[in-house]
Enzyme design. Sequence first.
Site, PDB file in Angstrom:
ATOM      1  N   GLN A   1     -13.977   2.832   1.790  1.00 60.69           N
ATOM      2  CA  GLN A   1     -13.525   2.335   0.490  1.00 60.69           C
ATOM      3  C   GLN A   1     -13.336   3.503  -0.465  1.00 60.69           C
ATOM      4  OE1 GLN A   1     -16.058  -0.609  -1.386  1.00 60.69           O
ATOM      5  NE2 GLN A   1     -14.522  -1.084  -2.951  1.00 60.69           N
ATOM      6  N   SER A   2     -12.172   3.548  -1.095  1.00 57.65           N
ATOM      7  CA  SER A   2     -11.892   4.630  -2.038  1.00 57.65           C
ATOM      8  C   SER A   2     -11.627   4.118  -3.448  1.00 57.65           C
ATOM      9  CB  SER A   2     -10.701   5.465  -1.552  1.00 57.65           C
ATOM     10  OG  SER A   2      -9.559   4.658  -1.406  1.00 57.65           O
ATOM     11  N   VAL A   3     -11.298   2.835  -3.578  1.00 57.52           N
ATOM     12  CA  VAL A   3     -11.064   2.242  -4.901  1.00 57.52           C
ATOM     13  C   VAL A   3     -12.084   1.119  -5.081  1.00 57.52           C
ATOM     14  CG1 VAL A   3      -9.415   1.109  -6.420  1.00 57.52           C
ATOM     15  CG2 VAL A   3      -8.592   2.789  -4.745  1.00 57.52           C
TER      16      VAL A   3
ATOM     17  N   ASN B   1     -12.654  -2.912   3.064  1.00 53.44           N
ATOM     18  CA  ASN B   1     -13.548  -1.762   3.218  1.00 53.44           C
ATOM     19  C   ASN B   1     -14.625  -1.883   2.144  1.00 53.44           C
ATOM     20  OD1 ASN B   1     -12.013  -0.645   5.312  1.00 53.44           O
ATOM     21  ND2 ASN B   1     -10.626   0.343   3.863  1.00 53.44           N
TER      22      ASN B   1
ATOM     23  N   HIS C   1      -7.005  -5.623   2.254  1.00 51.52           N
ATOM     24  CA  HIS C   1      -5.857  -5.096   2.982  1.00 51.52           C
ATOM     25  C   HIS C   1      -5.321  -6.200   3.885  1.00 51.52           C
ATOM     26  CE1 HIS C   1      -6.768  -0.698   2.283  1.00 51.52           C
ATOM     27  NE2 HIS C   1      -7.974  -1.205   2.070  1.00 51.52           N
TER      28      HIS C   1
ATOM     29  N   ASP D   1       0.848  -1.190   0.000  1.00 54.51           N
ATOM     30  CA  ASP D   1       0.000   0.000   0.000  1.00 54.51           C
ATOM     31  C   ASP D   1       0.887   1.244   0.000  1.00 54.51           C
ATOM     32  OD1 ASP D   1      -3.226   0.514   0.893  1.00 54.51           O
ATOM     33  OD2 ASP D   1      -1.830   2.208   1.065  1.00 54.51           O
TER      34      ASP D   1
ATOM     35  N   HIS E   1     -10.370  -5.340  -3.272  1.00 46.71           N
ATOM     36  CA  HIS E   1      -9.013  -5.585  -2.781  1.00 46.71           C
ATOM     37  C   HIS E   1      -9.076  -5.861  -1.293  1.00 46.71           C
ATOM     38  CE1 HIS E   1      -9.975  -1.327  -2.468  1.00 46.71           C
ATOM     39  NE2 HIS E   1      -9.240  -1.304  -1.371  1.00 46.71           N
TER      40      HIS E   1
HETATM   41  P1  5GP Z   1      -9.681   1.463   0.165  1.00 43.84           P
HETATM   42  O1  5GP Z   1      -9.669   2.843   0.761  1.00 43.84           O
HETATM   43  O2  5GP Z   1     -10.426   1.464  -1.147  1.00 43.84           O
HETATM   44  O3  5GP Z   1     -10.089   0.371   1.094  1.00 43.84           O
HETATM   45  O4  5GP Z   1      -8.159   1.122  -0.151  1.00 43.84           O
HETATM   46  C1  5GP Z   1      -7.464   1.678  -1.206  1.00 43.84           C
HETATM   47  C2  5GP Z   1      -6.016   1.617  -0.810  1.00 43.84           C
HETATM   48  O5  5GP Z   1      -5.244   1.791  -1.965  1.00 43.84           O
HETATM   49  C3  5GP Z   1      -5.594   2.712   0.172  1.00 43.84           C
HETATM   50  O6  5GP Z   1      -5.070   2.115   1.346  1.00 43.84           O
HETATM   51  C4  5GP Z   1      -4.558   3.517  -0.591  1.00 43.84           C
HETATM   52  O7  5GP Z   1      -3.494   3.926   0.233  1.00 43.84           O
HETATM   53  C5  5GP Z   1      -4.108   2.538  -1.656  1.00 43.84           C
HETATM   54  N1  5GP Z   1      -3.681   3.160  -2.889  1.00 43.84           N
HETATM   55  C6  5GP Z   1      -4.353   4.136  -3.579  1.00 43.84           C
HETATM   56  N2  5GP Z   1      -3.671   4.444  -4.695  1.00 43.84           N
HETATM   57  C7  5GP Z   1      -2.573   3.647  -4.699  1.00 43.84           C
HETATM   58  C8  5GP Z   1      -1.483   3.525  -5.614  1.00 43.84           C
HETATM   59  O8  5GP Z   1      -1.371   4.193  -6.648  1.00 43.84           O
HETATM   60  N3  5GP Z   1      -0.530   2.606  -5.306  1.00 43.84           N
HETATM   61  C9  5GP Z   1      -0.598   1.829  -4.181  1.00 43.84           C
HETATM   62  N4  5GP Z   1       0.397   0.969  -3.981  1.00 43.84           N
HETATM   63  N5  5GP Z   1      -1.615   1.924  -3.298  1.00 43.84           N
HETATM   64  C10 5GP Z   1      -2.581   2.830  -3.562  1.00 43.84           C
END
Ligand code: 5GP
Length: 116
Positions: free
Chosen positions: A95-97, A88, A103, A33, A101
């Site tokens: 969740q942002s992506v 998430n 973690h 991450d 996925h």
């Molecule tokens: P979410 O918030 O969707 O559960 O997790 C998305 C995760 O992707 C976050 O922890 C964020 O730090 C990670 N992330 C977002 N963009 C990138 C990227 O370009 N490269 C990597 N390695 N991690 C990313």
Amino acid sequence: MTAESPSIFSRIIDRELPADIVAETDDLIAIRDINPQAELHLLVIPKTGAYRDVTELADDPELLAKVVRLAADLAKQYADGQFRLVFNTGAEAGQSVFHVHAHVLAGATLDEGRLA
Ligand code: 5GP
């Protein structure tokens, strides 16, 4: 970005964006991450962008099981084998992506109040 645009993870999988890749199989990629919240913070990501979150991934239990097994293998390889697996699910849950996925968090967390 529209819903149809490739996710940031699809772009990493396609090598359009750089990432620290720690494992890759036919179905999955695992990366560090970019903003780690624990001593070990990996993301295990199905290569398919078909599933937005873990509730959708549950439609493919075999792939979901592969995510869990790779997370466990990586926790053994990079930590002591004990880990938290966090999905998430939904923007309000962090969740942002919207490309499913997991973690994988091991070791001391940087902020004990936050899971990922
Ligand atoms: P979410 O918030 O969707 O559960 O997790 C998305 C995760 O992707 C976050 O922890 C964020 O730090 C990670 N992330 C977002 N963009 C990138 C990227 O370009 N490269 C990597 N390695 N991690 C990313």
